[in-house]
Scaffold this motif. Structure first.
Motif, PDB file in Angstrom:
ATOM      1  N   ASP A  48      22.301  33.803  49.047  1.00 21.72           N
ATOM      2  CA  ASP A  48      22.404  35.252  48.909  1.00 21.72           C
ATOM      3  C   ASP A  48      23.096  35.870  50.120  1.00 21.72           C
ATOM      4  O   ASP A  48      23.928  36.783  49.975  1.00 21.72           O
ATOM      5  CB  ASP A  48      21.015  35.879  48.738  1.00 21.72           C
ATOM      6  N   ASP A  49      22.788  35.366  51.304  1.00 19.50           N
ATOM      7  CA  ASP A  49      23.390  35.909  52.527  1.00 19.50           C
ATOM      8  C   ASP A  49      24.897  35.672  52.552  1.00 19.50           C
ATOM      9  O   ASP A  49      25.677  36.570  52.898  1.00 19.50           O
ATOM     10  CB  ASP A  49      22.747  35.285  53.776  1.00 19.50           C
ATOM     11  N   PHE A  50      25.306  34.448  52.176  1.00 22.63           N
ATOM     12  CA  PHE A  50      26.734  34.156  52.231  1.00 22.63           C
ATOM     13  C   PHE A  50      27.481  34.898  51.132  1.00 22.63           C
ATOM     14  O   PHE A  50      28.611  35.356  51.336  1.00 22.63           O
ATOM     15  CB  PHE A  50      26.995  32.654  52.134  1.00 22.63           C
ATOM     16  N   ARG A  51      26.858  35.034  49.967  1.00 25.20           N
ATOM     17  CA  ARG A  51      27.477  35.819  48.889  1.00 25.20           C
ATOM     18  C   ARG A  51      27.727  37.246  49.365  1.00 25.20           C
ATOM     19  O   ARG A  51      28.767  37.846  49.071  1.00 25.20           O
ATOM     20  CB  ARG A  51      26.583  35.808  47.653  1.00 25.20           C
ATOM     21  N   GLN A  52      26.784  37.794  50.119  1.00 19.29           N
ATOM     22  CA  GLN A  52      26.954  39.148  50.642  1.00 19.29           C
ATOM     23  C   GLN A  52      28.092  39.208  51.659  1.00 19.29           C
ATOM     24  O   GLN A  52      28.867  40.168  51.679  1.00 19.29           O
ATOM     25  CB  GLN A  52      25.642  39.613  51.300  1.00 19.29           C
ATOM     26  N   ARG A  53      28.220  38.172  52.492  1.00 15.92           N
ATOM     27  CA  ARG A  53      29.336  38.123  53.449  1.00 15.92           C
ATOM     28  C   ARG A  53      30.684  38.122  52.724  1.00 15.92           C
ATOM     29  O   ARG A  53      31.608  38.840  53.121  1.00 15.92           O
ATOM     30  CB  ARG A  53      29.241  36.877  54.328  1.00 15.92           C
ATOM     31  N   LEU A  54      30.777  37.339  51.675  1.00 17.65           N
ATOM     32  CA  LEU A  54      32.023  37.307  50.902  1.00 17.65           C
ATOM     33  C   LEU A  54      32.291  38.652  50.244  1.00 17.65           C
ATOM     34  O   LEU A  54      33.429  39.133  50.208  1.00 17.65           O
ATOM     35  CB  LEU A  54      31.959  36.209  49.843  1.00 17.65           C
ATOM     36  N   SER A  55      31.239  39.244  49.717  1.00 19.04           N
ATOM     37  CA  SER A  55      31.384  40.528  49.038  1.00 19.04           C
ATOM     38  C   SER A  55      31.883  41.615  49.986  1.00 19.04           C
ATOM     39  O   SER A  55      32.629  42.513  49.580  1.00 19.04           O
ATOM     40  CB  SER A  55      30.046  40.940  48.416  1.00 19.04           C
ATOM     41  N   ASN A  56      31.497  41.518  51.249  1.00 18.56           N
ATOM     42  CA  ASN A  56      31.867  42.534  52.233  1.00 18.56           C
ATOM     43  C   ASN A  56      33.082  42.143  53.074  1.00 18.56           C
ATOM     44  O   ASN A  56      33.381  42.805  54.072  1.00 18.56           O
ATOM     45  CB  ASN A  56      30.687  42.804  53.178  1.00 18.56           C
ATOM     46  N   ALA A  57      33.779  41.091  52.682  1.00 20.11           N
ATOM     47  CA  ALA A  57      34.851  40.543  53.524  1.00 20.11           C
ATOM     48  C   ALA A  57      35.947  41.559  53.826  1.00 20.11           C
ATOM     49  O   ALA A  57      36.554  41.520  54.903  1.00 20.11           O
ATOM     50  CB  ALA A  57      35.449  39.303  52.859  1.00 20.11           C
ATOM     51  N   GLN A  58      36.201  42.463  52.910  1.00 18.53           N
ATOM     52  CA  GLN A  58      37.268  43.446  53.121  1.00 18.53           C
ATOM     53  C   GLN A  58      36.949  44.430  54.243  1.00 18.53           C
ATOM     54  O   GLN A  58      37.844  45.103  54.754  1.00 18.53           O
ATOM     55  CB  GLN A  58      37.523  44.219  51.825  1.00 18.53           C
ATOM     56  N   GLU A  59      35.688  44.495  54.629  1.00 19.14           N
ATOM     57  CA  GLU A  59      35.278  45.466  55.648  1.00 19.14           C
ATOM     58  C   GLU A  59      35.164  44.848  57.040  1.00 19.14           C
ATOM     59  O   GLU A  59      34.822  45.539  58.004  1.00 19.14           O
ATOM     60  CB  GLU A  59      33.910  46.076  55.270  1.00 19.14           C
ATOM     61  N   LEU A  60      35.427  43.560  57.182  1.00 22.87           N
ATOM     62  CA  LEU A  60      35.209  42.871  58.446  1.00 22.87           C
ATOM     63  C   LEU A  60      36.270  43.214  59.487  1.00 22.87           C
ATOM     64  O   LEU A  60      37.399  43.572  59.152  1.00 22.87           O
ATOM     65  CB  LEU A  60      35.201  41.357  58.219  1.00 22.87           C
ATOM     66  N   SER A  61      35.893  43.044  60.738  1.00 24.09           N
ATOM     67  CA  SER A  61      36.877  43.136  61.817  1.00 24.09           C
ATOM     68  C   SER A  61      37.779  41.909  61.759  1.00 24.09           C
ATOM     69  O   SER A  61      37.482  40.931  61.050  1.00 24.09           O
ATOM     70  CB  SER A  61      36.174  43.190  63.170  1.00 24.09           C
ATOM     71  N   ALA A  62      38.857  41.939  62.539  1.00 22.64           N
ATOM     72  CA  ALA A  62      39.800  40.823  62.514  1.00 22.64           C
ATOM     73  C   ALA A  62      39.127  39.514  62.900  1.00 22.64           C
ATOM     74  O   ALA A  62      39.300  38.491  62.227  1.00 22.64           O
ATOM     75  CB  ALA A  62      40.975  41.107  63.448  1.00 22.64           C
ATOM     76  N   ALA A  94      42.409  19.875  46.240  1.00 19.93           N
ATOM     77  CA  ALA A  94      43.214  21.086  46.055  1.00 19.93           C
ATOM     78  C   ALA A  94      42.266  22.272  45.994  1.00 19.93           C
ATOM     79  O   ALA A  94      41.450  22.371  45.076  1.00 19.93           O
ATOM     80  CB  ALA A  94      44.047  20.993  44.784  1.00 19.93           C
ATOM     81  N   SER A  95      42.360  23.150  46.971  1.00 24.59           N
ATOM     82  CA  SER A  95      41.426  24.271  47.083  1.00 24.59           C
ATOM     83  C   SER A  95      42.116  25.607  46.835  1.00 24.59           C
ATOM     84  O   SER A  95      43.117  25.935  47.482  1.00 24.59           O
ATOM     85  CB  SER A  95      40.798  24.285  48.479  1.00 24.59           C
ATOM     86  N   HIS A  96      41.561  26.359  45.904  1.00 24.85           N
ATOM     87  CA  HIS A  96      42.061  27.713  45.665  1.00 24.85           C
ATOM     88  C   HIS A  96      41.697  28.645  46.815  1.00 24.85           C
ATOM     89  O   HIS A  96      42.396  29.611  47.095  1.00 24.85           O
ATOM     90  CB  HIS A  96      41.467  28.261  44.363  1.00 24.85           C
ATOM     91  N   GLY A  97      40.597  28.342  47.518  1.00 27.90           N
ATOM     92  CA  GLY A  97      40.087  29.267  48.509  1.00 27.90           C
ATOM     93  C   GLY A  97      39.357  30.413  47.813  1.00 27.90           C
ATOM     94  O   GLY A  97      39.056  30.359  46.617  1.00 27.90           O
ATOM     95  N   HIS A  98      39.062  31.459  48.560  1.00 32.51           N
ATOM     96  CA  HIS A  98      38.395  32.626  47.982  1.00 32.51           C
ATOM     97  C   HIS A  98      39.231  33.869  48.272  1.00 32.51           C
ATOM     98  O   HIS A  98      39.506  34.186  49.431  1.00 32.51           O
ATOM     99  CB  HIS A  98      36.982  32.804  48.545  1.00 32.51           C
ATOM    100  N   THR A  99      39.658  34.549  47.221  1.00 29.31           N
ATOM    101  CA  THR A  99      40.525  35.712  47.383  1.00 29.31           C
ATOM    102  C   THR A  99      39.765  36.886  47.992  1.00 29.31           C
ATOM    103  O   THR A  99      38.695  37.258  47.514  1.00 29.31           O
ATOM    104  CB  THR A  99      41.127  36.140  46.032  1.00 29.31           C
ATOM    105  N   VAL A 100      40.339  37.451  49.034  1.00 25.65           N
ATOM    106  CA  VAL A 100      39.771  38.656  49.646  1.00 25.65           C
ATOM    107  C   VAL A 100      40.679  39.856  49.374  1.00 25.65           C
ATOM    108  O   VAL A 100      40.247  40.869  48.835  1.00 25.65           O
ATOM    109  CB  VAL A 100      39.576  38.472  51.163  1.00 25.65           C
ATOM    110  N   PHE A 101      41.946  39.733  49.735  1.00 25.94           N
ATOM    111  CA  PHE A 101      42.901  40.810  49.483  1.00 25.94           C
ATOM    112  C   PHE A 101      43.959  40.319  48.500  1.00 25.94           C
ATOM    113  O   PHE A 101      44.485  39.218  48.634  1.00 25.94           O
ATOM    114  CB  PHE A 101      43.597  41.239  50.778  1.00 25.94           C
ATOM    115  N   HIS A 102      44.265  41.141  47.508  1.00 27.00           N
ATOM    116  CA  HIS A 102      45.356  40.802  46.600  1.00 27.00           C
ATOM    117  C   HIS A 102      46.082  42.091  46.224  1.00 27.00           C
ATOM    118  O   HIS A 102      45.684  42.818  45.321  1.00 27.00           O
ATOM    119  CB  HIS A 102      44.841  40.091  45.349  1.00 27.00           C
ATOM    120  N   GLN A 103      47.135  42.378  46.996  1.00 25.74           N
ATOM    121  CA  GLN A 103      47.957  43.556  46.749  1.00 25.74           C
ATOM    122  C   GLN A 103      49.429  43.135  46.814  1.00 25.74           C
ATOM    123  O   GLN A 103      50.147  43.439  47.770  1.00 25.74           O
ATOM    124  CB  GLN A 103      47.657  44.644  47.785  1.00 25.74           C
ATOM    125  N   PRO A 104      49.871  42.403  45.793  1.00 24.64           N
ATOM    126  CA  PRO A 104      51.239  41.863  45.836  1.00 24.64           C
ATOM    127  C   PRO A 104      52.313  42.939  45.886  1.00 24.64           C
ATOM    128  O   PRO A 104      53.432  42.661  46.331  1.00 24.64           O
ATOM    129  CB  PRO A 104      51.325  41.039  44.550  1.00 24.64           C
TER     130      PRO A 104
END
Length: 354
Positions: A48-62, A94-104
């Motif tokens: 649950d904690d890591f899911r929350q980190r992923l969910s909030n990834a767009q708000e993180l500092s660099a 082969a890893s897709h990774g986890h998408t955080v930003f997608h603004q092509p």
């Protein structure tokens, strides 16, 4: 040149369910066509904690973002290593990774999960970062699965994936066309969460609701649905454009009525985007288990033969195809189609870490 390979596809989708791992065997026949087999597969849930980190990834500092990029790779690597134990290793990961930003539209797409760390920790050749080259060529960087639909599932007139977003893939005028249709599990899960459910299992929430005509109209009128492909959706669009419309109606309406309306909206958009000439439609992804949604799609297009395959393909088709994308990359073959993404040319995308 080899004609048989084993690879593990690693997939983390927008629905944040967890990490999908699929050990896949590929072989190339004498006529050049591909055969595949999923040997085994598993989903490793996020805490649950890591899911929350992923969910909030767009708000993180660099620096927090960079650390999350590394942590995702470490979690992927641990999942692979724990799953394989002391057993045999594949030719590649082969890893897709986890998408955080997608603004092509501004040349931006990011999938976290540091490939160098994944390769080092698993001691296995790793392919990752499949989208950025296509974006650099002016494309959407998505969807990527259609090359697999073309070469592995070509017997179906159209392929529909019901993940965080729904997307469709089909051939027209001797070229592959594919694009995101609408939100799917991302919307249905968020609504289910409001009443304490992890997801809308079998449509138990939405099937009890009533359609809200005004909400349905507002959703169908969203600008994205009137754009022509190539086009793709990201979490930003869902949060800034789609979900605010739902919030307006959640104030004075029951969650199950909003959920029922969203199911109707998803079904309508899917039917509108499956070609009239299509007679067979392969449906995979987590949404294929949403029996009520499948029923609504079928009820709106009786002549269409809907094929929901066995659970291994339903749940791990994307992981299978990302393994296939990795294999194509290692062979130096096209794994991203300009007819799908709108890029200037087809390309062979992905970074390789030995």
């Amino acid at each position: 040149m080899k004609n048989e390979w084993d690879g593990i596809g690693v997939m983390s989708g927008t629905s944040l369910d967890g990490i999908d791992l699929a050990w896949c065997h590929f072989s190339r026949k004498e006529d050049g066509r591909w055969a595949y087999r999923i040997e085994k597969a598993v989903t490793i849930p996020y805490s649950d904690d890591f899911r929350q980190r992923l969910s909030n990834a767009q708000e993180l500092s660099a620096i927090e973002y960079v650390m999350l990029n590394n942590d995702v790779a470490m979690i992927f690597a641990k999942a692979v290593n724990d799953w394989l134990g002391d057993g045999s290793r594949p030719d590649f990961i082969a890893s897709h990774g986890h998408t955080v930003f997608h603004q092509p539209e501004i040349g931006l797409t990011t999938q976290i999960g540091n490939g160098a760390i994944l390769a080092a920790q698993t001691k296995t050749l790793t392919v990752c970062d499949f989208r950025t080259k296509d974006v650099a060529l002016g494309g959407q960087g998505a969807p990527l699965v259609p090359i697999g639909d073309e070469l592995l599932f070509g017997e179906y007139d159209a392929c529909l994936n019901l993940g965080g977003f729904s997307n469709v893939s089909y051939r027209v005028d001797n070229k592959r066309i594919a694009y995101d249709i609408s939100p799917c599990n991302m919307a249905l899960n968020k609504l289910a969460n409001l009443v304490g459910l992890p997801y809308d299992k079998d449509g138990q929430l939405s099937r009890n609701g009533q359609i809200l005509p005004e909400l349905l109209q507002k959703l169908n009128d969203l600008e994205y649905y009137h754009q022509k492909p190539p086009k793709s959706l990201g979490k930003e669009w869902f949060e800034n454009t789609f979900y605010p419309v739902l919030e307006q109606f959640l104030v004075n309406n029951a969650v199950d009525d909003v959920a029922r309306t969203v199911v109707e909206h998803i079904a309508m958009q899917i039917v509108a985007n499956v070609p009239e000439t299509a007679r067979t439609l392969l449906i995979t992804g987590g949404g294929a288990h949403h029996h009520f949604l499948i029923q609504q799609i079928q009820s709106q297009k009786d002549a269409l033969k809907i094929v929901v395959p066995d659970d291994l393909i339903v749940d791990y088709k994307e992981a299978l195809i990302f393994a296939f994308l990795g294999l194509l990359r290692l062979n130096g073959e096209v794994n991203c189609l300009r007819s799908v993404t709108g890029a200037r040319e087809d390309c062979c995308g992905g970074g390789v870490y030995i």
